[in-house]
Design an enzyme around this catalytic site. Structure first.
Site, PDB file in Angstrom:
ATOM      1  N   HIS A 102      -1.322  -1.230  -3.980  1.00  0.00           N
ATOM      2  CA  HIS A 102      -2.783  -0.858  -3.260  1.00  0.00           C
ATOM      3  C   HIS A 102      -2.891   0.656  -3.190  1.00  0.00           C
ATOM      4  CE1 HIS A 102      -6.027  -2.227  -0.384  1.00  0.00           C
ATOM      5  NE2 HIS A 102      -5.549  -1.007   0.447  1.00  0.00           N
ATOM      6  N   MET A 131      -9.454   7.561   1.006  1.00  0.00           N
ATOM      7  CA  MET A 131     -10.268   7.921   2.081  1.00  0.00           C
ATOM      8  C   MET A 131     -10.675   9.323   2.054  1.00  0.00           C
ATOM      9  SD  MET A 131      -7.425   6.706   5.243  1.00  0.00           S
ATOM     10  CE  MET A 131      -6.599   4.965   4.872  1.00  0.00           C
ATOM     11  N   ASP A 189      -5.157   3.603  -1.128  1.00  0.00           N
ATOM     12  CA  ASP A 189      -6.036   3.749  -0.232  1.00  0.00           C
ATOM     13  C   ASP A 189      -6.792   5.010  -0.285  1.00  0.00           C
ATOM     14  OD1 ASP A 189      -6.089   1.412   1.545  1.00  0.00           O
ATOM     15  OD2 ASP A 189      -3.964   1.817   1.891  1.00  0.00           O
ATOM     16  N   GLY A 221      -2.576   3.835   8.407  1.00  0.00           N
ATOM     17  CA  GLY A 221      -1.806   2.848   8.362  1.00  0.00           C
ATOM     18  C   GLY A 221      -1.021   2.468   9.738  1.00  0.00           C
ATOM     19  N   GLY A 260       1.144  -2.164   4.360  1.00  0.00           N
ATOM     20  CA  GLY A 260       1.821  -0.590   4.242  1.00  0.00           C
ATOM     21  C   GLY A 260       3.064  -0.756   5.116  1.00  0.00           C
ATOM     22  N   ASP A 306      -6.267  -6.711   5.360  1.00  0.00           N
ATOM     23  CA  ASP A 306      -5.610  -5.330   4.745  1.00  0.00           C
ATOM     24  C   ASP A 306      -5.557  -4.786   6.509  1.00  0.00           C
ATOM     25  OD1 ASP A 306      -4.952  -2.995   4.263  1.00  0.00           O
ATOM     26  OD2 ASP A 306      -6.957  -2.366   3.225  1.00  0.00           O
ATOM     27  N   GLY A 307      -4.258  -4.686   6.838  1.00  0.00           N
ATOM     28  CA  GLY A 307      -3.912  -3.969   8.343  1.00  0.00           C
ATOM     29  C   GLY A 307      -3.185  -4.892   9.056  1.00  0.00           C
ATOM     30  N   GLY A 308      -2.032  -4.452   9.566  1.00  0.00           N
ATOM     31  CA  GLY A 308      -1.272  -5.209  10.549  1.00  0.00           C
ATOM     32  C   GLY A 308      -0.479  -6.526  10.058  1.00  0.00           C
ATOM     33  N   MET A 368     -10.882  -6.571   6.642  1.00  0.00           N
ATOM     34  CA  MET A 368     -10.218  -5.626   7.265  1.00  0.00           C
ATOM     35  C   MET A 368      -9.623  -6.100   8.464  1.00  0.00           C
ATOM     36  SD  MET A 368      -9.940  -3.219   5.158  1.00  0.00           S
ATOM     37  CE  MET A 368      -8.708  -2.219   6.264  1.00  0.00           C
ATOM     38  N   MET A 424     -12.488   3.760   0.587  1.00  0.00           N
ATOM     39  CA  MET A 424     -13.082   4.010   2.029  1.00  0.00           C
ATOM     40  C   MET A 424     -13.910   5.392   1.817  1.00  0.00           C
ATOM     41  SD  MET A 424      -9.783   2.426   4.035  1.00  0.00           S
ATOM     42  CE  MET A 424      -8.644   2.753   2.606  1.00  0.00           C
ATOM     43  N   HIS A 451      -8.871   0.593  -2.909  1.00  0.00           N
ATOM     44  CA  HIS A 451      -9.646   0.511  -2.096  1.00  0.00           C
ATOM     45  C   HIS A 451     -10.202   1.737  -1.754  1.00  0.00           C
ATOM     46  CE1 HIS A 451      -9.462  -0.866   2.680  1.00  0.00           C
ATOM     47  NE2 HIS A 451     -10.721  -0.775   2.186  1.00  0.00           N
ATOM     48  N   SER A 505       0.807  -1.189   0.177  1.00  0.00           N
ATOM     49  CA  SER A 505      -0.098   0.079   0.174  1.00  0.00           C
ATOM     50  C   SER A 505       0.766   1.147   0.109  1.00  0.00           C
ATOM     51  CB  SER A 505      -0.942   0.022   1.285  1.00  0.00           C
ATOM     52  OG  SER A 505      -1.389   1.219   1.519  1.00  0.00           O
TER      53      SER A 505
HETATM   54  C1  DX5 Z   1      -6.013   1.039   6.645  1.00  0.00           C
HETATM   55  C2  DX5 Z   1      -5.761   0.855   4.968  1.00  0.00           C
HETATM   56  C3  DX5 Z   1      -4.426  -0.157   4.682  1.00  0.00           C
HETATM   57  C4  DX5 Z   1      -3.287   0.416   5.356  1.00  0.00           C
HETATM   58  C5  DX5 Z   1      -2.310  -0.638   5.839  1.00  0.00           C
HETATM   59  O1  DX5 Z   1      -7.251   1.755   6.563  1.00  0.00           O
HETATM   60  O2  DX5 Z   1      -6.792   0.411   4.261  1.00  0.00           O
HETATM   61  O3  DX5 Z   1      -4.446  -0.328   3.340  1.00  0.00           O
HETATM   62  O4  DX5 Z   1      -2.363   1.162   4.351  1.00  0.00           O
HETATM   63  O5  DX5 Z   1      -1.653  -0.296   6.381  1.00  0.00           O
HETATM   64  P1  DX5 Z   1      -0.639  -1.360   7.486  1.00  0.00           P
HETATM   65  O6  DX5 Z   1      -0.122  -2.448   6.865  1.00  0.00           O
HETATM   66  O7  DX5 Z   1       0.434  -0.089   8.206  1.00  0.00           O
HETATM   67  O8  DX5 Z   1      -1.555  -1.714   8.435  1.00  0.00           O
HETATM   68 ZN    ZN Z   2      -6.371  -0.667   2.265  1.00  0.00          ZN
END
Ligand code: DX5
Ligand code: ZN
Length: 221
Positions: free
Chosen positions: A36, A40, A38, A147, A200, A178-180, A140, A71, A69, A11
């Site tokens: 990817h 927002m 993001d 991130g 990310g 996606d995430g962590g 998610m 959001m 993605h 990402s």
């Molecule tokens: C969070 C995003 C993710 C984010 C993940 O809202 O949708 O795509 O970039 O980042 P990490 O890997 O840092 O959790």
């Molecule tokens: Zn994302």
């Protein structure tokens, strides 16, 4: 024995937006399959990132699969614009629209891959009726918005459930998370059915990004 391959979608959110073109080249050079993006809107999630022009300006720089993605509230208003910008796959949140089937159909009718995402508080059963028409389901594993958040381990059950429903129903979607995500959880995610790892922070914090992806591949063998 490895039964299927794990794909990666780094990402850009984990990178430096002032050097977005270079970051995209770094993603491509790492051997990743996807990039990817993001998006927002400051309403569906608290932060605002960037819009379709950003994607459009980066499009000529790479042949990676552009994984968008969204959001954002009312994604149906923006699908056409992101397709024009060069999206290959567009993922919308099930919680963001009253017209999920319509939005997913719009994406598919344009010849692009359609994905549906669910927040940590949304059960798989909520998207049951669209599972036969989507190309991808995104679980998610953090609450979307930033991130660098901590992975929520209970989300692994949803990946397992999606994998079972896919097998039982003869369905073809890929399962993303996606995430962590990083070295600590990639194996468990993969063993429960994950196909596409979105990362990310863990990706961009490595000096040798190609080596990092290689290491992750080794962890799922
Ligand atoms: C969070 C995003 C993710 C984010 C993940 O809202 O949708 O795509 O970039 O980042 P990490 O890997 O840092 O959790
Ligand atoms: Zn994302």
């Amino acid at each position: 024995m490895k039964q299927r391959s794990l794909m990666f979608s780094p990402s850009l959110l984990g990178g430096d937006f002032s050097r977005a073109g270079e970051e995209l080249s770094i993603i491509a050079a790492s051997g990743a399959d996807y990039a990817h993006f993001d998006i927002m809107d400051g309403s569906f999630v608290p932060e605002i990132t960037f819009g379709a022009k950003f994607v459009e300006d980066l499009r000529p720089l790479s042949d990676l699969v552009f994984d968008i993605h969204l959001m954002i509230e009312n994604p149906e208003k923006h699908i056409e614009r992101f397709i024009k910008a060069g999206a290959d796959m567009i993922t919308v949140h099930a919680e963001s629209t009253r017209h999920l089937w319509r939005v997913l159909s719009m994406i598919k009718e344009s010849g692009k891959d359609a994905g549906v995402a669910i927040n940590p508080g949304t059960p798989v059963s909520f998207i049951e009726s669209v599972l036969p028409i989507v190309d991808s389901v995104l679980v998610m594993t953090v609450n979307p918005g930033w991130g660098g958040q901590r992975f929520i381990p209970q989300m692994i059950d949803k990946i397992q459930e999606l994998d079972s429903r896919r097998t039982d129903g003869g369905l073809r979607y890929i399962i993303g998370a996606d995430g962590g995500i990083g070295k600590k959880n990639i194996r468990e995610l993969y063993l429960n059915g994950l196909d596409l790892a979105i990362m990310g922070t863990s990706f961009f914090s490595e000096d040798d990004k190609g080596g990092f992806l290689h290491e992750l591949e080794g962890l799922v063998e």
